[in-house]
Design a protein around this motif. Structure first.
Motif, PDB file in Angstrom:
ATOM      1  N   TRP A   1     -28.268 -28.327  24.667  1.00 48.55           N
ATOM      2  CA  TRP A   1     -29.631 -28.519  24.117  1.00 48.55           C
ATOM      3  C   TRP A   1     -30.375 -29.534  24.983  1.00 48.55           C
ATOM      4  CZ3 TRP A   1     -30.100 -24.800  20.668  1.00 48.55           C
ATOM      5  CH2 TRP A   1     -31.342 -24.659  20.034  1.00 48.55           C
ATOM      6  N   ASP A   2     -31.616 -29.845  24.627  1.00 43.44           N
ATOM      7  CA  ASP A   2     -32.326 -30.796  25.490  1.00 43.44           C
ATOM      8  C   ASP A   2     -32.009 -32.250  25.137  1.00 43.44           C
ATOM      9  OD1 ASP A   2     -33.887 -30.906  23.201  1.00 43.44           O
ATOM     10  OD2 ASP A   2     -35.788 -30.427  24.190  1.00 43.44           O
ATOM     11  N   TRP A   3     -30.918 -32.457  24.388  1.00 36.58           N
ATOM     12  CA  TRP A   3     -30.341 -33.786  24.162  1.00 36.58           C
ATOM     13  C   TRP A   3     -28.827 -33.715  24.099  1.00 36.58           C
ATOM     14  CZ3 TRP A   3     -27.939 -31.954  20.053  1.00 36.58           C
ATOM     15  CH2 TRP A   3     -28.613 -31.065  19.215  1.00 36.58           C
TER      16      TRP A   3
ATOM     17  N   TRP B   1     -31.567 -29.900  10.637  1.00 31.31           N
ATOM     18  CA  TRP B   1     -32.257 -29.054  11.612  1.00 31.31           C
ATOM     19  C   TRP B   1     -31.458 -27.782  11.948  1.00 31.31           C
ATOM     20  CZ3 TRP B   1     -30.098 -28.904  16.718  1.00 31.31           C
ATOM     21  CH2 TRP B   1     -30.880 -28.260  17.683  1.00 31.31           C
TER      22      TRP B   1
ATOM     23  N   ASN C   1     -35.696 -23.159  12.817  1.00 31.85           N
ATOM     24  CA  ASN C   1     -36.461 -24.125  13.605  1.00 31.85           C
ATOM     25  C   ASN C   1     -37.189 -23.415  14.740  1.00 31.85           C
ATOM     26  OD1 ASN C   1     -37.089 -26.891  14.711  1.00 31.85           O
ATOM     27  ND2 ASN C   1     -36.000 -26.001  16.454  1.00 31.85           N
ATOM     28  N   GLU C   2     -38.492 -23.430  14.702  1.00 33.62           N
ATOM     29  CA  GLU C   2     -39.364 -23.014  15.810  1.00 33.62           C
ATOM     30  C   GLU C   2     -39.194 -21.570  16.261  1.00 33.62           C
ATOM     31  OE1 GLU C   2     -39.167 -26.008  18.915  1.00 33.62           O
ATOM     32  OE2 GLU C   2     -40.341 -27.395  17.697  1.00 33.62           O
TER      33      GLU C   2
ATOM     34  N   HIS D   1     -44.344 -33.869  25.071  1.00 29.84           N
ATOM     35  CA  HIS D   1     -44.219 -32.745  26.009  1.00 29.84           C
ATOM     36  C   HIS D   1     -45.493 -32.502  26.820  1.00 29.84           C
ATOM     37  CE1 HIS D   1     -40.163 -31.509  25.064  1.00 29.84           C
ATOM     38  NE2 HIS D   1     -40.433 -31.370  23.784  1.00 29.84           N
TER      39      HIS D   1
ATOM     40  N   GLU E   1     -41.811 -32.729  12.770  1.00 28.59           N
ATOM     41  CA  GLU E   1     -41.259 -33.153  14.058  1.00 28.59           C
ATOM     42  C   GLU E   1     -42.343 -33.784  14.908  1.00 28.59           C
ATOM     43  OE1 GLU E   1     -39.276 -30.408  16.628  1.00 28.59           O
ATOM     44  OE2 GLU E   1     -37.859 -29.781  15.101  1.00 28.59           O
TER      45      GLU E   1
HETATM   46  C1  BMA Z   1     -37.935 -29.674  18.931  1.00 32.08           C
HETATM   47  C2  BMA Z   1     -36.645 -29.513  18.241  1.00 32.08           C
HETATM   48  C3  BMA Z   1     -35.522 -29.418  19.183  1.00 32.08           C
HETATM   49  C4  BMA Z   1     -35.741 -30.206  20.426  1.00 32.08           C
HETATM   50  C5  BMA Z   1     -36.887 -31.177  20.323  1.00 32.08           C
HETATM   51  C6  BMA Z   1     -37.195 -31.923  21.583  1.00 32.08           C
HETATM   52  O1  BMA Z   1     -39.007 -28.976  18.694  1.00 32.08           O
HETATM   53  O2  BMA Z   1     -36.690 -28.539  17.292  1.00 32.08           O
HETATM   54  O3  BMA Z   1     -35.222 -28.092  19.466  1.00 32.08           O
HETATM   55  O4  BMA Z   1     -34.582 -30.858  20.755  1.00 32.08           O
HETATM   56  O5  BMA Z   1     -38.012 -30.498  19.950  1.00 32.08           O
HETATM   57  O6  BMA Z   1     -37.691 -31.101  22.596  1.00 32.08           O
END
Ligand code: BMA
Length: 838
Positions: free
Chosen positions: A168-170, A355, A421-422, A496, A514
């Motif tokens: 994942w991005d973390w 999440w 989620n998303e 972002h 979020e």
């Molecule tokens: C979101 C989350 C994650 C992600 C985070 C940071 O929208 O739902 O999927 O780690 O942003 O980019």
């Protein structure tokens, strides 16, 4: 029911070479290899890459156990696997008794044909999840893409496993396999209880009568009779049940009189009552709470709101997003969860979002939330991807959703079922779905409304079904990343998209589920995963522990936009953490001041699953980042917010409590050399359950004025036992302010009440951050985080006014060793950071 836990004598076998490793359940294959020294620590440097082969292979867990012959006389004999990850075939004495394909389902396999008295051999062969996904991908009639992260296993959206295991991005990509709850062998002479769930409704408000409708699902192999007894808070229902072979549902009804109400943290107590369902051969026990829950999402003047109403009162939701707290499932433990959730409660949070890229949590997670009054927003486990809608996949998910709803429904903390989620956003992320939108929307809808929504509507009458996070409401697929008018929002434009912190003032989400800003972990934590010669943020080890492609450059460019450029590694780390707190505080204070248009916010993210640069406020080892300390203040039920917008500061009094608070409001203007140049004091009131503008001060446009002054506010309640509320505000970005050099003097005092720290400064000091470095009791720790006992301070990341003594408690829960250090050693290891002016 007779139950035998099959916990010992386990070994893990690598199928390719038949090498064997002893292990104890619950565990995952990678943790077993790590303990045996067969793989390097995947959390160190870039070792993640070295252990990728583990997910590519097949593994077998095998054990032998003795069984008493009394077991065999029972009508039902079954093996129970509560959490098995993921694809397996299960053999008892070489007879195949079942197979698994979903880690979010409990499996119960009939073993009467296979089991024997005396010695038995249980063998669970786990297929490679990486290969299973690759195979499924080959069979797809058209592509079903998912988001890609730096180290990524392909096809994770095709298998029912924690989605973030694939990277994942973390988080690291660790495609583990394993068994995460005890394996049980069970025997019953007749019936067993499969599930108990209930609906509760307040039917009469004079005597507070609650009507409980309890659904008991029973499975019997034979026809017969049983007596079903249901008890709760003194109320009892008993009935004779005629059993037929197979599953059946029995409904019992009870009236519970005048139980105490369950409230979220900050609003009242959390009394729990046992709901006991007993048959002669089985018992189910659940702790339940009495409270009503409505989620109001009605159209209003601003769009469509989102309000959680508990026991008839609108609750302002404050909290963060939860990810699985370790990428190695063997390290999950009640003790570790308790520490993390207690940190959330202490930071005045009242809601946690589980999440959708993680897991339906263990029972103990929800038990802790019930006890602490932490409301749970529960996603179904789908995230940042498109998903297939083949009959097999949908059927697998239907079983998962129904099982999870029945398992979790009794928890008073659980307040919302959310589809994913998303995944609505994901419909626009990929070329395939942009070009063939109808196809993917139909697939989305089949899974989302067709399976998940339907399961919630069928099984949970109390709770709201919310199709996705973010979502603008039923059937609405619009952009909840930029439109703040409807439903829940994910506001990511500051992180972002690189907008300034002031951009938080451009939106008022109805509910922000979020928003986040990254920071580095502490120097202590960095030392745990970085070789000493790589203590530099662009070193290979540190870049490997940054999973968001532009992450480090966003942190650094933001530092250069807001602060004088740091001169050392330590200072970069410190500023990254201070700016993270600043960003989130800016958003929270503004959105709280916009109550009731905005009625809740959950920042991204509470915790980490390995040591990494991320959006979390708690480090992997559990230590509080400056953000978490700030959260304790900006999420407090009562707070003074100083909103500085262009030419004025608005002083907002925020009060979530049911009672108004009267007191006096002091607003002082200081110069950076510590001179008080303006002072005002007036009586003031924070009205209940609202946010109100208490005062507005015009700020001269003159840059020189703004660069040399700051405001300090203090609300002193008339009630003596309520602590004053404080806040301060710079008038320009910190780098533009002529902050004076500061020397902070400290003294450590051991007393009967604990260890205290006394601080004093000659000139105003900003973003004062305290930490102990190099103490074994600090974050410096390798191994399971549950054994780390990070030191906490009663306050941190604060403004220190000149010539005011500030007393801080050093909190040492579970860390008695800290007392043994002399004041001198503690002082030597204490680091005090503050904003520098050169
Ligand atoms: C979101 C989350 C994650 C992600 C985070 C940071 O929208 O739902 O999927 O780690 O942003 O980019």
């Amino acid at each position: 029911m007779q139950i035998q836990t099959i916990a010992t004598n386990w070994k893990l076998i690598r199928e390719t070479d038949q090498s064997e490793y002893t292990c104890t359940l619950p565990c995952d294959n990678l943790s077993v290899l790590l303990t045996a020294g067969a793989v390097p620590d995947p959390y160190y440097a870039d070792n993640e890459l070295v252990v990728q082969w583990v997910g590519d292979e097949e593994w077998t867990f095998s054990t032998e156990f003795e069984l008493d012959k009394t077991f065999l006389q029972k009508s039902q004999l079954f093996l129970q696997l509560d959490r098995i990850d993921t694809f397996s075939e299960v053999y008892l004495n070489e007879v195949k008794v079942g197979s698994t394909k979903n880690m979010f389902i409990r499996y119960r396999f009939d073993v009467s044909r296979a089991v024997r008295a005396g010695n038995n051999r249980l063998r669970i062969r786990l297929a490679s999840p990486v290969q299973a996904a690759v195979e499924l991908k080959k069979q797809l009639p058209y592509p079903v893409p998912h988001q890609d992260y730096p180290v990524q296993a392909q096809g994770r959206n095709l298998i029912r496993k924690v989605q973030s295991h694939a990277g994942w991005d973390w988080g690291p990509c660790l495609m583990v396999s394993g068994i995460y709850e005890q394996v049980l062998l069970c025997a019953t002479p007749l019936e067993r209880i499969e599930a108990v769930h209930h609906d509760a409704a307040l039917t009469e408000t004079k005597e507070y009568l609650w009507h409980l409708k309890v659904y008991t699902e029973i499975f019997s192999r034979e026809a017969g009779h049983t007596l079903l007894r249901v008890e709760c808070a003194g109320a009892v229902s008993e009935q004779q049940v005629e059993l037929r072979p197979g599953p059946q549902q029995v409904i019992s009804e009870l009236e519970v009189k005048n139980p105490q109400l369950w409230w979220p943290s900050g609003y009242g107590q959390q009394p729990l009552y046992e709901l006991r369902v007993v048959t002669p051969n089985d018992t189910s026990r659940q702790n339940i709470g009495f409270r009503s829950i409505e989620v109001l999402t009605e159209p209003d003047d601003y769009g469509i709101g989102m309000v959680f109403r508990i026991n008839g009162r609108n609750i302002f939701a404050k909290g963060a997003n939860w990810i699985p707290p370790d990428a190695l499932p063997a390290r999950h433990s009640p003790k570790h969860y308790e520490q993390l959730l207690e940190s959330a409660r202490q930071a005045n949070m009242n809601m946690i979002r589980v999440w959708g890229g993680g897991q339906y949590e263990y029972d103990y997670f929800y038990d802790i939330c019930d006890r602490k009054g932490l409301l749970v927003w529960q996603d179904f486990m789908f995230s940042c991807a498109l998903y297939p809608s083949s009959p097999d996949f949908l059927e697998n998910v239907r079983g998962e959703a129904e099982y999870q709803i029945k398992r979790l429904k009794h928890h008073p903390s659980l307040v919302l079922w959310c589809g994913n989620n998303e995944d609505i956003g994901a419909l626009t992320w990929f070329k395939e779905s942009r070009e063939n939108r109808d196809r993917y929307i139909i697939d989305y809808d089949r899974l989302n409304e067709g399976v998940l929504g339907r399961a919630v509507r069928k099984l949970d009458l109390q709770r709201k079904w919310w199709s996705s996070s973010p979502s603008a409401g039923e059937g609405d697929y619009s952009d909840c990343w930029h439109d703040d008018s409807k439903g829940d929002m994910h506001y990511w434009s500051v992180w972002h998209e690189g907008k300034p912190f002031e951009a938080y003032y451009e939106v008022t989400p109805r509910f922000c589920s979020e928003f986040g800003f990254q920071s580095f972990p502490s120097v202590e934590s960095i030392r745990n995963f970085t070789p000493p010669e790589q203590l530099n943020i662009t070193s290979p080890a540190m870049e490997h522990h940054q999973k968001n492609e532009r992450g480090n450059s966003i942190i650094i460019s933001t530092i250069s936009r807001y602060f004088r450029f740091p001169q050392s590694f330590e200072e970069i780390i410190y500023l990254s953490r201070v700016q993270q707190a600043m960003a989130i505080q800016t958003a929270v204070e503004y959105w709280r001041s916009r109550r009731p248009v905005c009625m809740g916010m959950l920042y991204w993210q509470l915790n980490d699953n390995w040591p990494v640069a991320s959006w979390s406020s708690l480090e992997y080892e559990g230590a509080w980042k400056p953000l978490h300390y700030s959260a304790k203040r900006f999420y407090a039920p009562r707070h003074i917010a100083l909103i500085f917008n262009t030419d004025k500061i608005e002083v907002h009094g925020i009060n979530d409590n049911f009672e108004a608070l009267s007191g006096s409001l002091q607003l002082d203007l200081y110069t950076f050399d510590g001179k008080l140049v303006q002072h005002s004091l007036e009586t003031s009131t924070l009205p209940a359950e609202s946010s109100s503008l208490l005062k507005t001060v015009a700020i001269p446009a003159d840059r020189e004025f703004r660069a040399t002054h700051f405001y300090y506010a203090r609300f002193t309640p008339d009630t003596p036992n309520i602590l004053p509320l404080e806040n301060s505000r710079l008038l320009m970005r910190p780098k533009e302010c002529s902050i004076h050099p500061t020397t902070i003097r400290s003294e450590i005092i051991h007393s009967a009440e604990g260890i205290k720290l006394r601080l004093r400064s000659d000139t105003p000091a900003f973003f004062v951050v305290l930490e102990f470095e190099g103490l074994e009791t600090g974050a410096l720790h390798t191994g399971p985080p549950e054994d780390a006992a990070p030191v906490r301070f009663s306050d941190n990341n604060f403004t220190l006014l000149p010539n005011c003594e500030k007393w801080i408690d050093i909190v040492v829960d579970g860390n008695a060793a800290l007392f043994e250090h002399t004041a001198e050693t503690l002082k030597q290891t204490l680091k005090i950071h503050a904003l520098r002016s050169f």
